[in-house]
Design a protein around this motif. Structure first.
Motif, PDB file in Angstrom:
ATOM      1  N   TYR A  50       0.834  -1.211   0.000  1.00  0.00           N
ATOM      2  CA  TYR A  50       0.000   0.000   0.000  1.00  0.00           C
ATOM      3  C   TYR A  50       0.867   1.259   0.000  1.00  0.00           C
ATOM      4  N   LEU A  51       1.996   1.218   0.745  1.00  0.00           N
ATOM      5  CA  LEU A  51       2.909   2.356   0.771  1.00  0.00           C
ATOM      6  C   LEU A  51       3.483   2.622  -0.619  1.00  0.00           C
ATOM      7  N   ALA A  52       3.918   1.549  -1.289  1.00  0.00           N
ATOM      8  CA  ALA A  52       4.495   1.700  -2.632  1.00  0.00           C
ATOM      9  C   ALA A  52       3.455   2.207  -3.625  1.00  0.00           C
ATOM     10  N   LEU A  53       2.251   1.639  -3.545  1.00  0.00           N
ATOM     11  CA  LEU A  53       1.195   2.053  -4.469  1.00  0.00           C
ATOM     12  C   LEU A  53       0.738   3.483  -4.172  1.00  0.00           C
ATOM     13  N   GLY A  54       0.696   3.864  -2.904  1.00  0.00           N
ATOM     14  CA  GLY A  54       0.293   5.221  -2.548  1.00  0.00           C
ATOM     15  C   GLY A  54       1.260   6.252  -3.093  1.00  0.00           C
ATOM     16  N   ILE A  55       2.572   5.982  -2.902  1.00  0.00           N
ATOM     17  CA  ILE A  55       3.582   6.917  -3.421  1.00  0.00           C
ATOM     18  C   ILE A  55       3.506   6.994  -4.938  1.00  0.00           C
ATOM     19  N   THR A  56       3.324   5.839  -5.573  1.00  0.00           N
ATOM     20  CA  THR A  56       3.233   5.813  -7.034  1.00  0.00           C
ATOM     21  C   THR A  56       1.993   6.554  -7.523  1.00  0.00           C
ATOM     22  N   SER A  57       0.875   6.399  -6.812  1.00  0.00           N
ATOM     23  CA  SER A  57      -0.365   7.088  -7.201  1.00  0.00           C
ATOM     24  C   SER A  57      -0.186   8.600  -7.155  1.00  0.00           C
ATOM     25  N   ILE A  58       0.460   9.076  -6.084  1.00  0.00           N
ATOM     26  CA  ILE A  58       0.695  10.524  -5.971  1.00  0.00           C
ATOM     27  C   ILE A  58       1.607  11.006  -7.095  1.00  0.00           C
ATOM     28  N   PHE A  59       2.667  10.229  -7.366  1.00  0.00           N
ATOM     29  CA  PHE A  59       3.591  10.599  -8.439  1.00  0.00           C
ATOM     30  C   PHE A  59       2.876  10.635  -9.795  1.00  0.00           C
ATOM     31  N   LEU A  60       2.062   9.604 -10.074  1.00  0.00           N
ATOM     32  CA  LEU A  60       1.363   9.544 -11.363  1.00  0.00           C
ATOM     33  C   LEU A  60       0.322  10.655 -11.486  1.00  0.00           C
ATOM     34  N   THR A  61      -0.277  11.038 -10.364  1.00  0.00           N
ATOM     35  CA  THR A  61      -1.261  12.120 -10.399  1.00  0.00           C
ATOM     36  C   THR A  61      -0.627  13.412 -10.896  1.00  0.00           C
ATOM     37  N   PHE A  62       0.515  13.755 -10.311  1.00  0.00           N
ATOM     38  CA  PHE A  62       1.202  14.982 -10.727  1.00  0.00           C
ATOM     39  C   PHE A  62       1.773  14.834 -12.139  1.00  0.00           C
ATOM     40  N   LEU A  63       2.246  13.627 -12.460  1.00  0.00           N
ATOM     41  CA  LEU A  63       2.792  13.398 -13.806  1.00  0.00           C
ATOM     42  C   LEU A  63       1.712  13.569 -14.864  1.00  0.00           C
ATOM     43  N   MET A  64       0.554  12.949 -14.679  1.00  0.00           N
ATOM     44  CA  MET A  64      -0.515  13.028 -15.666  1.00  0.00           C
ATOM     45  C   MET A  64      -1.082  14.440 -15.764  1.00  0.00           C
ATOM     46  N   GLU A  65      -1.142  15.149 -14.611  1.00  0.00           N
ATOM     47  CA  GLU A  65      -1.603  16.538 -14.637  1.00  0.00           C
ATOM     48  C   GLU A  65      -0.621  17.402 -15.430  1.00  0.00           C
TER      49      GLU A  65
END
Length: 353
Positions: free
Chosen positions: A123-138
């Protein structure tokens, strides 16, 4: 058959295909340990289940992103949009991860028991990745919008320049000049006073047409003054075969349109229709109080012999207004008259490239 998935900026599916297998492999390594590599069948089945599950999670997050993008579209709402997206992604990802671990536990073949430590790390790895992808896609989305705006601006400038060139090629052409001079020549022989008036109006028309002005907008009042001078030339040429009436509210005269817009529409009307004293072509220009100018002319088709491409001028004008997000509408469904509705602009800045 194509399946259209909700996408934030057009790259979501590509990112999903690239990221999901990596997530599936790493999570299974954490979750199953050495058992993950115990047999090819075990490895492939666990990888497939995880991959499909992550794809579903990714599609769900994509739908959430599209929802918040539509709900908070403006520049000032970006912080709210990103915050809500991140919070929702973390909740959604956690729920999907719990469901995945329970799914593995419910399948006897995997011989698996829920591993809280593996869940926490995953969950920690996926959470960090989700935040990173959110800013990347934006960031990617904003870059795509910037490129789109740059392209539209370039197309607008090209359309404006093309409009100016078309004006010089078509409105100020030897064909029109010859007819004007021919009328002037006849008037000089018949009535010197009328010839003098005609020459005065002719100078106004050509001064307006040839003026070196980079401003893409003029007030409606300015354009109507030009049309008044222009119709004097048409009256001398066509007599009572062409009748032009103008009824515009004073308030609307302060609004803006592109220069020579009315000239292009009027020219297109008399170029495509018969004109005669017994059956004159009627053209009316009026405002309806709804930021719209209506130009109405009867339909009296004639066989066109002129080499000047008047339709290209009208098409170019329509295209220009479409690029400016101020579309011109044209209705000829009745077969009796053509109605062109032209948007009136309140502020110059609304259409300035």
């Amino acid at each position: 058959m194509k399946i259209h998935l909700p996408q934030y900026n057009g790259l979501d599916n590509q990112v999903m295909i690239l990221i999901s297998p990596v997530f599936a492999f790493l999570l299974n390594c954490i979750n199953f340990g050495s058992q993950y590599f115990s047999s090819p069948g075990y490895f492939l089945l666990a990888t497939l289940v995880s991959f499909v599950w992550f794809c579903i999670d990714f599609v769900a997050c994509g739908a959430i992103a599209v929802f918040f993008r539509n709900r908070y579209p403006s520049e000032g709402e970006v912080p709210i949009r990103l915050s809500l997206m991140i919070i929702t992604f973390l909740i959604t990802t956690g729920l999907f991860l719990v469901a995945l671990f329970n799914l593995f536990e419910s399948i006897p073949y995997f011989n698996y028991r829920f591993n809280e430590s593996a869940f926490a790390w995953g969950y920690l790895a996926l959470g960090i990745t989700s935040i990173f992808l959110t800013f990347l896609m934006e960031g990617i989305s904003r870059y795509q919008e910037w490129k789109k705006n740059q392209k539209e601006t370039e197309m607008l400038n090209q359309a404006y320049m093309q409009s100016q060139l078309q004006g010089l090629k078509s409105q100020v052409n030897p064909h029109f000049l010859f007819n004007s001079l021919n009328c002037l020549s006849c008037l000089i022989q018949e009535d010197e006073k009328r010839a003098e008036d005609f020459l005065d109006e002719m100078s106004k028309v050509y001064r307006y047409m040839l003026r070196n002005d980079d401003d893409p907008l003029v007030t409606l009042e300015t354009e109507l003054k030009f049309v008044d001078a222009y119709q004097h030339l048409l009256k001398a040429r066509f007599g009572d075969g062409l009748q032009l009436t103008i009824k515009v509210d004073e308030e609307d005269k302060t609004k803006f349109i592109a220069p020579l817009t009315l000239q292009v529409i009027i020219e297109n009307a008399f170029a495509n229709n018969k004109l005669c004293k017994s059956d004159p072509l009627l053209i009316s220009i009026s405002s309806n109080g709804k930021d719209t100018l209506e130009i109405v002319n009867g339909i009296q088709p004639k066989v066109i012999t002129d080499t000047v491409d008047f339709e290209a001028n009208l098409d170019n004008l329509i295209n220009k207004y479409e690029l400016l997000d101020q579309p011109i509408t044209m209705d000829v469904a009745s077969g009796i008259q053509r109605v062109i509705k032209l948007p009136l602009i309140h502020n110059k800045k609304e259409l300035t490239p």
